[in-house]
Write a protein that holds these residues in place. Structure first.
Motif, PDB file in Angstrom:
ATOM      1  N   ARG A 278      -4.640 -18.294  13.821  1.00 14.32           N
ATOM      2  CA  ARG A 278      -4.942 -17.402  12.702  1.00 14.32           C
ATOM      3  C   ARG A 278      -3.763 -17.186  11.776  1.00 14.32           C
ATOM      4  NH1 ARG A 278      -7.774 -12.092  15.289  1.00 14.32           N
ATOM      5  NH2 ARG A 278      -9.775 -12.548  14.406  1.00 14.32           N
ATOM      6  N   PRO A 282      -1.243 -21.082   9.188  1.00 13.00           N
ATOM      7  CA  PRO A 282      -1.114 -21.096   7.730  1.00 13.00           C
ATOM      8  C   PRO A 282       0.255 -20.629   7.234  1.00 13.00           C
ATOM      9  CG  PRO A 282      -2.584 -19.326   8.417  1.00 13.00           C
ATOM     10  CD  PRO A 282      -2.286 -20.134   9.638  1.00 13.00           C
ATOM     11  N   GLU A 291      -6.365 -23.414   6.449  1.00 20.23           N
ATOM     12  CA  GLU A 291      -6.827 -22.079   6.029  1.00 20.23           C
ATOM     13  C   GLU A 291      -8.221 -21.811   6.601  1.00 20.23           C
ATOM     14  OE1 GLU A 291      -5.577 -19.600   4.181  1.00 20.23           O
ATOM     15  OE2 GLU A 291      -3.631 -20.525   3.754  1.00 20.23           O
ATOM     16  N   SER A 294      -8.004 -21.011  10.257  1.00 22.26           N
ATOM     17  CA  SER A 294      -7.532 -19.640  10.398  1.00 22.26           C
ATOM     18  C   SER A 294      -8.668 -18.641  10.174  1.00 22.26           C
ATOM     19  CB  SER A 294      -6.396 -19.390   9.404  1.00 22.26           C
ATOM     20  OG  SER A 294      -6.118 -18.017   9.329  1.00 22.26           O
ATOM     21  N   ALA A 295      -9.443 -18.883   9.129  1.00 26.87           N
ATOM     22  CA  ALA A 295     -10.501 -17.928   8.764  1.00 26.87           C
ATOM     23  C   ALA A 295     -11.658 -17.923   9.755  1.00 26.87           C
ATOM     24  CB  ALA A 295     -11.012 -18.241   7.358  1.00 26.87           C
ATOM     25  N   HIS A 296     -11.803 -18.996  10.536  1.00 33.01           N
ATOM     26  CA  HIS A 296     -12.946 -19.085  11.452  1.00 33.01           C
ATOM     27  C   HIS A 296     -12.573 -18.852  12.907  1.00 33.01           C
ATOM     28  CE1 HIS A 296     -16.206 -20.344   8.758  1.00 33.01           C
ATOM     29  NE2 HIS A 296     -15.244 -20.887   8.046  1.00 33.01           N
ATOM     30  N   THR A 297     -11.331 -18.442  13.168  1.00 35.83           N
ATOM     31  CA  THR A 297     -10.897 -18.258  14.551  1.00 35.83           C
ATOM     32  C   THR A 297     -11.007 -16.793  14.991  1.00 35.83           C
ATOM     33  OG1 THR A 297      -9.382 -20.128  14.402  1.00 35.83           O
ATOM     34  CG2 THR A 297      -8.968 -18.553  16.173  1.00 35.83           C
ATOM     35  N   GLU A 302     -13.786 -10.145  20.778  1.00 33.89           N
ATOM     36  CA  GLU A 302     -13.806  -9.665  19.394  1.00 33.89           C
ATOM     37  C   GLU A 302     -15.029 -10.231  18.676  1.00 33.89           C
ATOM     38  OE1 GLU A 302     -11.019 -10.036  15.389  1.00 33.89           O
ATOM     39  OE2 GLU A 302     -10.943 -11.626  16.884  1.00 33.89           O
ATOM     40  N   ILE A 306     -18.365  -8.219  17.111  1.00 32.71           N
ATOM     41  CA  ILE A 306     -18.741  -8.230  15.696  1.00 32.71           C
ATOM     42  C   ILE A 306     -20.171  -8.734  15.517  1.00 32.71           C
ATOM     43  CG2 ILE A 306     -18.247  -9.263  13.437  1.00 32.71           C
ATOM     44  CD1 ILE A 306     -15.288  -9.457  14.388  1.00 32.71           C
ATOM     45  N   ARG A 333      -2.214  -6.952  20.220  1.00 34.07           N
ATOM     46  CA  ARG A 333      -1.866  -5.834  19.343  1.00 34.07           C
ATOM     47  C   ARG A 333      -1.760  -6.303  17.890  1.00 34.07           C
ATOM     48  NH1 ARG A 333      -0.002  -1.359  21.388  1.00 34.07           N
ATOM     49  NH2 ARG A 333       0.130  -2.258  23.460  1.00 34.07           N
ATOM     50  N   ASN A 334      -1.133  -7.461  17.696  1.00 33.58           N
ATOM     51  CA  ASN A 334      -0.962  -7.998  16.344  1.00 33.58           C
ATOM     52  C   ASN A 334      -2.280  -8.292  15.651  1.00 33.58           C
ATOM     53  OD1 ASN A 334       1.663  -8.212  17.365  1.00 33.58           O
ATOM     54  ND2 ASN A 334       2.145  -9.721  15.832  1.00 33.58           N
ATOM     55  N   GLN A 335      -3.326  -8.550  16.436  1.00 30.63           N
ATOM     56  CA  GLN A 335      -4.628  -8.848  15.833  1.00 30.63           C
ATOM     57  C   GLN A 335      -5.508  -7.606  15.786  1.00 30.63           C
ATOM     58  OE1 GLN A 335      -6.088 -12.924  17.399  1.00 30.63           O
ATOM     59  NE2 GLN A 335      -4.412 -12.343  18.756  1.00 30.63           N
ATOM     60  N   GLY A 336      -4.922  -6.454  16.153  1.00 32.37           N
ATOM     61  CA  GLY A 336      -5.692  -5.217  16.121  1.00 32.37           C
ATOM     62  C   GLY A 336      -6.662  -5.119  17.285  1.00 32.37           C
TER      63      GLY A 336
ATOM     64  N   ALA B   2     -22.409  -4.060  14.728  1.00 33.86           N
ATOM     65  CA  ALA B   2     -21.783  -3.964  16.035  1.00 33.86           C
ATOM     66  C   ALA B   2     -20.835  -2.787  16.141  1.00 33.86           C
ATOM     67  CB  ALA B   2     -21.055  -5.257  16.340  1.00 33.86           C
ATOM     68  N   ALA B 279      -5.258  -0.204  15.907  1.00 31.87           N
ATOM     69  CA  ALA B 279      -4.108  -0.383  15.032  1.00 31.87           C
ATOM     70  C   ALA B 279      -3.921  -1.858  14.702  1.00 31.87           C
ATOM     71  CB  ALA B 279      -2.852   0.159  15.707  1.00 31.87           C
ATOM     72  N   GLY B 280      -3.382  -2.143  13.544  1.00 34.73           N
ATOM     73  CA  GLY B 280      -2.958  -3.502  13.249  1.00 34.73           C
ATOM     74  C   GLY B 280      -3.594  -4.167  12.046  1.00 34.73           C
ATOM     75  N   ASN B 281      -4.712  -3.610  11.545  1.00 31.59           N
ATOM     76  CA  ASN B 281      -5.365  -4.268  10.410  1.00 31.59           C
ATOM     77  C   ASN B 281      -5.680  -3.265   9.306  1.00 31.59           C
ATOM     78  OD1 ASN B 281      -5.582  -6.945  11.567  1.00 31.59           O
ATOM     79  ND2 ASN B 281      -7.039  -6.042  12.985  1.00 31.59           N
ATOM     80  N   GLY B 301      -7.255 -10.782   8.869  1.00 30.01           N
ATOM     81  CA  GLY B 301      -6.645 -12.073   8.566  1.00 30.01           C
ATOM     82  C   GLY B 301      -7.675 -13.071   8.091  1.00 30.01           C
ATOM     83  N   ARG B 302      -7.917 -13.119   6.818  1.00 30.88           N
ATOM     84  CA  ARG B 302      -8.824 -14.092   6.190  1.00 30.88           C
ATOM     85  C   ARG B 302     -10.288 -13.875   6.555  1.00 30.88           C
ATOM     86  NH1 ARG B 302      -4.135 -16.175   7.098  1.00 30.88           N
ATOM     87  NH2 ARG B 302      -3.049 -17.442   5.565  1.00 30.88           N
ATOM     88  N   ARG B 303     -10.625 -12.737   7.166  1.00 25.86           N
ATOM     89  CA  ARG B 303     -12.041 -12.420   7.350  1.00 25.86           C
ATOM     90  C   ARG B 303     -12.169 -10.905   7.313  1.00 25.86           C
ATOM     91  NH1 ARG B 303     -10.930 -15.121  12.319  1.00 25.86           N
ATOM     92  NH2 ARG B 303      -9.024 -15.058  11.092  1.00 25.86           N
TER      93      ARG B 303
END
Lengths: 428, 426
Positions: A278, A282, A291, A294-297, A302, A306, A333-336, B2, B279-281, B301-303
């Motif tokens: 992700r 890029p 790109e 990245s956008a589809h991962t 998670e 969604i 954590r970095n990806q929330g 969701a 946290a984070g976004n 990140g891009r979505r």
């Protein structure tokens, strides 16, 4: 008293035009740093290692020094563990880990002896996938060899790989071999398709995580694809081996792009793999389709959260009563995603999960395997071990394979992946 | 569909945390999303309500002064009772960690710049330093902690308070880099790292011995706020027993340990109230239907991932927290694009003298009595959005010393109203 009458004399101009090279100019990143030191106070290495100058220096300050031309990258950049907590700390959007990765790559390229023990060792460690490929050919033999004290001593003395850690066992059967034996996907769907990026560890060491991913996604009606793939590059970034990482990325981007064209989204079970695809891809490479990848991962749970009513499905499930001590990997954590596993388990009858705090586990992939970094790694992990002991769980739980190694190494608990717990809940 | 909650709070600082806790106590299912580390790390840790208004004299009775504020001020929107209630909530959350609840009168705390700041609540670690205690004071700085110049701060304080203040600079015990981070030094005091193995003497004892040489007649000793990261009370008590006089911390700038300790307390309170924290976004957009926000989009990140909620609270901070953004064209609120009143002419955003009453310092969203952001036509932007804390305009927190009180009181009211509206809709 207004200055309006002077306004037509003073027309501000763009002082720093945006880079035309497509985002690799780090100038705006250096300019955005307002020196609040939040990153330094969040850095796990700086907290225990006096000689580490911290992310603010490694990133924006060193970048500025480099503009002078004759300034070398400081060798302390190799002591950064690439946990990337500075990224999620920075209130000013400075691309710290991108700066560190770039600086580390430059340092290794220009200043590291290619025949030095450190370089050779780092190269072996960062190409774990290659090592594991050999191991998987004869897993029992490899396990016996790797855990023999003779080999461990040689590793320590000759290679600089610590003998304190138990080498992870290779699985009897890799995930890919299982997938092939199974005959591939058991659910076909044109609408719901995912490509599984299993990474090295789920393939060679913990295929049960990969199997859990497949079964859970099939339960929700997804067709799972398992495209050819190489390492995500995470250990290569951390060791400054950018050419190796780029080679792996070329394969991954080509294969995953094809899967995306076939209507799939990319799913990773390891949070460092999903973060790499992700964010680092890029940021560091300019490849056709990068790109898009990245956008589809997504990370596995998670994605289900969604697109499906995962918590609803879990609310109707139950598992044997177990208490988990959950550690959120820095890269989750970095990806929330730090709160995700706990939130999902709230709804599962029988499962209880306690968060063991927001410290870093300290192993950071290959970092804690290096003889000279082992003590630092264990100092960083001390807080997590302490919280785990306090929680008195039945087992530990985390998404990251090396965090799991560290948790087990420091406390002796068996460690599960949240996907495995979800698999138990949904499929018994 | 969701990710769905009753109330979505955007922002994890003092205002966002207060709003989330208040909404959760009202029975709502609450999710708080926050992008990066919040600005509590830049905050002194002092909880002010109102320090100055209309003159250079500090205000002694902040609650009596609130009705004199202009109609547009956030305090006038929520009313003085809400300010009191929000402080009571703060006292409950922070328990014995803060002091000052025994009186409505402002306390005066020394600052690292050698001034005194009027404040309503102060960390227990700062209590012994208050200017109302007329005791001779020694300020101690460290050679490597360059953000606190003890002799200079002491000289300034000495000229403005009715007691003697002296300042000294000493080396911090142990062998640290010249640029060692304060978290490192605080950690050494927490652990009481052993410095003399043979005589088993720890960092705290060596520090006390070095300070004792300069103590003289001083009746209390102040240090920069680095006395322990996790064990501040224990560190302070050790030093007090060694020195025989009260010890206090002088609040500092970023990275601020008292701010981080407060952050830990808030996190614990959010957890206890069952608030789901992510946290984070960043939140980058929204869906709207018939004047209501139906979902906020979180950028992963891009979505963009939709977060559905019935009520939304905006607590993204001001210019520093980046809840308010600006470029050469204008000043904006980037998440929901709420109207930010401002002069067309950029040269009217500021006055030449730095410390003048600067218009830009009051930039932010304007709200109605219900804390709903107003569009340029004076109507609410959305029926189910409230704004709280530094994203609000029409007040100057740095000048007034009102930042914490505004965050607490507007947070309390926004969170409470959000949960009331849910019941109202049922």
């Amino acid at each position: 008293m207004s200055d309006a009458e002077t306004s037509d004399e003073f027309e501000p101009v763009e002082v720093f035009p945006e880079a035309e090279s497509g985002g690799m100019d780090l100038r705006s990143g250096a300019d955005d740093c307002y020196k609040c030191s939040t990153c330094d106070s969040e850095c796990p290495v700086a907290a225990v290692d006096d000689d580490f100058p911290g992310p603010k220096f490694q990133g924006p300050e060193q970048w500025r020094l480099k503009r002078k031309g004759d300034q070398d990258i400081d060798d302390s950049v190799m002591n950064c563990s690439n946990c990337m907590r500075c990224d999620s700390a920075c209130p000013s959007d400075v691309p710290l880990s991108q700066m560190h990765n770039t600086a580390r790559g430059t340092f290794v390229e220009n200043r590291m002896e290619k025949f030095s023990r450190e370089y050779v060792r780092n190269r072996i460690l960062s190409n774990y996938g290659t090592l594991a490929w050999f191991g998987s050919k004869a897993p029992r033999l490899a396990n016996a060899v790797m855990s023999s004290s003779v080999v461990q001593t040689i590793n320590e003395k000759v290679m600089g790989i610590t003998a304190e850690r138990e080498f992870p066992e290779f699985a009897e059967q890799t995930f890919r071999a299982w997938w092939e034996e199974r005959g591939g996907a058991r659910v076909q769907s044109d609408e719901k398709r995912v490509a599984y990026f299993h990474g090295c560890y789920s393939n060679y060491n913990t295929p049960e995580v990969g199997k859990a991913m497949v079964r859970v996604f099939e339960e929700f009606g997804y067709e799972v694809m398992v495209p050819p793939q190489k390492c995500s590059g995470t250990p290569m970034f951390a060791n400054g081996m950018l050419p190796d990482a780029r080679r792996a990325a070329e394969t991954n981007v080509a294969e995953l792009s094809t899967a995306i064209e076939d209507g799939a989204d990319v799913i990773a079970s390891c949070t460092s793999c999903s973060l790499s695809l992700r964010q680092e891809y890029p940021e560091l490479f300019d490849l056709e389709g990068i790109e898009d990848v990245s956008a589809h991962t997504y990370e596995a749970l998670e994605y289900l959260r969604i697109h499906e009513d995962l918590s609803g499905a879990l609310a109707e499930s139950e598992v044997d009563s177990r208490k988990f001590a959950y550690h959120a990997p820095c890269h989750a954590r970095n990806q929330g995603l730090a709160g995700q596993a706990l939130e999902l388990l709230e709804g599962v009858e029988g499962a209880e999960a306690e968060d063991v705090g927001d410290s870093c586990s300290g192993i950071s992939g290959t970092y804690g395997w290096k003889t000279e970094k082992y003590d630092t790694s264990m100092k960083i992990g001390a807080e997590m071990f302490h919280h785990m002991e306090d929680a008195e769980p039945d087992a530990g739980m985390t998404e990251c394979p090396t965090c799991a190694m560290q948790m087990e190494h420091g406390t002796g608990y068996e460690i599960r992946h949240p996907l495995q717990v979800v698999e138990d809940a949904l499929l018994g | 569909m969701a990710i769905e909650d009753d109330v979505l709070v955007i922002g994890g600082g003092l205002a966002g945390a207060t709003a989330a806790i208040a909404a959760a106590r009202g029975g709502a299912a609450v999710r708080l999303v926050t992008y990066k580390e919040n600005t509590l790390r830049n905050a002194s840790g002092l909880i002010d309500v109102l320090g100055y208004h209309g003159s250079d004299e500090p205000i002694a009775e902040p609650f009596e002064a609130i009705p004199d504020l202009p109609d547009e001020h956030p305090y006038r929107k929520v009313g003085v009772d809400a300010v009191r209630e929000s402080l009571a909530l703060f006292d409950e959350i922070t328990e014995d960690f803060y002091e000052g609840s025994h009186t409505e009168t402002n306390a005066l705390s020394p600052t690292y710049g050698g001034r005194v700041k009027p404040t309503s609540r102060y960390p227990a670690s700062a209590a012994a330093g208050l200017a109302s205690r007329l005791e001779e004071t020694l300020l101690v700085g460290f050679e490597t902690v360059t953000t606190f110049d003890a002799p200079l701060a002491a000289e300034r304080l000495d000229s403005s308070v009715p007691f003697d203040v002296r300042g000294v600079t000493i080396p911090f015990p142990g062998d640290y880099r010249a640029d060692a981070r304060i978290t490192r030094l605080a950690g050494a005091l927490d652990a009481d790292d052993v410095l003399d193995r043979q005589r088993r003497i720890g960092t705290r004892e060596v520090l006390a011995a070095r300070v004792a040489e300069h103590l003289g007649n001083a009746e209390r000793v102040g240090f920069p706020a680095i006395l322990g990261d996790h064990e501040p009370r224990e560190v302070r008590e050790s030093l007090e027993s060694e020195l025989g006089v009260p010890v206090f911390e002088v609040p500092m700038g970023p990275p601020s340990l008292p701010g981080m300790r407060l952050e830990d307390r808030l996190e614990r309170a959010l957890d206890e109230e069952g608030v789901r924290v992510e946290a984070g976004n960043p939140v980058v957009g929204y869906d709207e239907d018939d004047g209501r926000i139906t979902a906020a989009y979180v950028d992963r990140g891009r979505r963009r991932v939709p977060y559905h909620a019935e009520q939304v609270v905006l607590a993204t901070g001001g210019l520093v927290g980046k809840g308010i953004d600006s470029d050469r064209e204008g000043v904006t609120e980037p998440v929901f694009d709420c109207h930010v009143p401002q002069s067309e002419d950029r040269y009217e955003w500021f006055h030449d003298e730095v410390f003048d009453d600067q218009p830009y310092a009051r930039f932010g969203v304007r709200v109605d009595e219900d804390l709903r952001p107003l569009s340029s036509n004076g109507k609410p932007e959305f029926a189910n959005l409230r704004a709280t804390g530094a994203v609000l305009g029409d007040y100057d927190l740095a000048r007034e010393k009102s930042g914490s009180g505004v965050s607490l009181s507007t947070g309390l009211v926004a969170g409470r109203r959000a949960s009331e509206d849910l019941q109202h809709n049922e």
